[in-house]
Design a protein around this motif. Structure first.
Motif, PDB file in Angstrom:
ATOM      1  N   UNK A  72      34.622  18.035  18.731  1.00 35.97           N
ATOM      2  CA  UNK A  72      34.481  18.914  17.577  1.00 35.97           C
ATOM      3  C   UNK A  72      33.243  18.543  16.781  1.00 35.97           C
ATOM      4  N   UNK A  73      32.395  19.526  16.529  1.00 32.47           N
ATOM      5  CA  UNK A  73      31.112  19.275  15.875  1.00 32.47           C
ATOM      6  C   UNK A  73      30.989  20.140  14.628  1.00 32.47           C
ATOM      7  N   UNK A  74      30.645  19.513  13.515  1.00 32.41           N
ATOM      8  CA  UNK A  74      30.357  20.242  12.276  1.00 32.41           C
ATOM      9  C   UNK A  74      28.930  20.763  12.367  1.00 32.41           C
ATOM     10  N   UNK A  75      28.758  22.071  12.207  1.00 32.00           N
ATOM     11  CA  UNK A  75      27.439  22.689  12.313  1.00 32.00           C
ATOM     12  C   UNK A  75      26.760  22.620  10.946  1.00 32.00           C
ATOM     13  N   UNK A  76      25.632  21.930  10.878  1.00 35.24           N
ATOM     14  CA  UNK A  76      24.882  21.780   9.631  1.00 35.24           C
ATOM     15  C   UNK A  76      23.754  22.815   9.591  1.00 35.24           C
ATOM     16  N   UNK A  77      24.119  24.067   9.465  1.00 32.37           N
ATOM     17  CA  UNK A  77      23.117  25.128   9.434  1.00 32.37           C
ATOM     18  C   UNK A  77      23.746  26.456   9.801  1.00 32.37           C
TER      19      UNK A  77
END
Length: 212
Positions: A72-77
């Motif tokens: 799971x990856x938090x999208x910074x953009x």
């Protein structure tokens, strides 16, 4: 004409002879699912917690949920242009932000990247976002006052440098105005102020930058 052709041939031959191919092994993942600023990515078996990644659209992300089959990856953009099947490549470093005097007077995003159009931030070192804060006994005592410039507050509520002070109130009651007035009152007093904008519109941030 023959001399020109000979020179071109010799130049190309020299470049071919000096060329040395390099092989680089890079782990690549693929987006399985994306929505609400979170992406599920498969294929990143060696990724670390809080490691930075880069999506194919240029957006950065932070790995936060390491499962057996996916990450799971938090999208910074912007995530509207990220689709299923897009490539994701780890950047090889834990999520960190630059620190130092080069940040004074600059506007940066959550990853410490400049967004004020004034070029890169030079002469800084990086600190991990997830790091242990110094213990209470290691911190300097609160002994120097901070004047907000508002008489009603300064006369009734003493505030010290290094002290945590919470501003509570409903929307549109002047919380931001109070913080900005306090920052403006520190001019020439040797106190560095950092304004963190969370959930603010870009227009509001632009007005604050122009004011400061």
């Amino acid at each position: 004409m023959a001399d020109i052709s000979s020179n071109i041939f010799e130049s190309l031959l020299k470049q071919v002879e000096e060329y040395s191919p390099t092989v680089e092994s890079v782990e690549v993942g693929f987006v399985e699912e994306v929505g609400d600023g979170i992406a599920r990515v498969s294929g990143l078996h060696n990724i670390r917690f809080s490691e930075l990644v880069r999506f194919s659209n240029g957006a950065a992300g932070i790995a936060f949920n390491l499962e057996k089959d996916n990450v799971g990856i938090i999208i910074m953009g912007e995530y509207d242009t990220i689709n299923e099947g897009d490539e994701v490549r780890p950047l090889g470093r834990i999520a960190s932000v630059p620190v130092g005097m080069g940040l004074v007077g600059r506007v940066v995003n959550a990853l410490g990247e400049p967004v004020d159009g004034r070029g890169p931030i030079a002469g800084t070192e990086f600190y991990n976002i997830e790091r242990i804060a110094p213990g209470v006994m290691q911190r300097r005592n609160v002994h120097r006052p901070v004047q907000t410039g508002i008489v009603a507050i300064d006369s009734m509520t003493p505030i010290g440098r290094g002290q945590r002070q919470l501003i509570i109130g409903d929307r549109q009651t002047g919380k931001t105005a109070l913080a900005i007035d306090t920052i403006l009152n520190q001019k020439g007093k040797g106190l560095y102020c950092i304004y963190v904008a969370i959930g603010k519109r870009r227009g509001e941030i632009a007005r604050l930058v122009a004011l400061l």
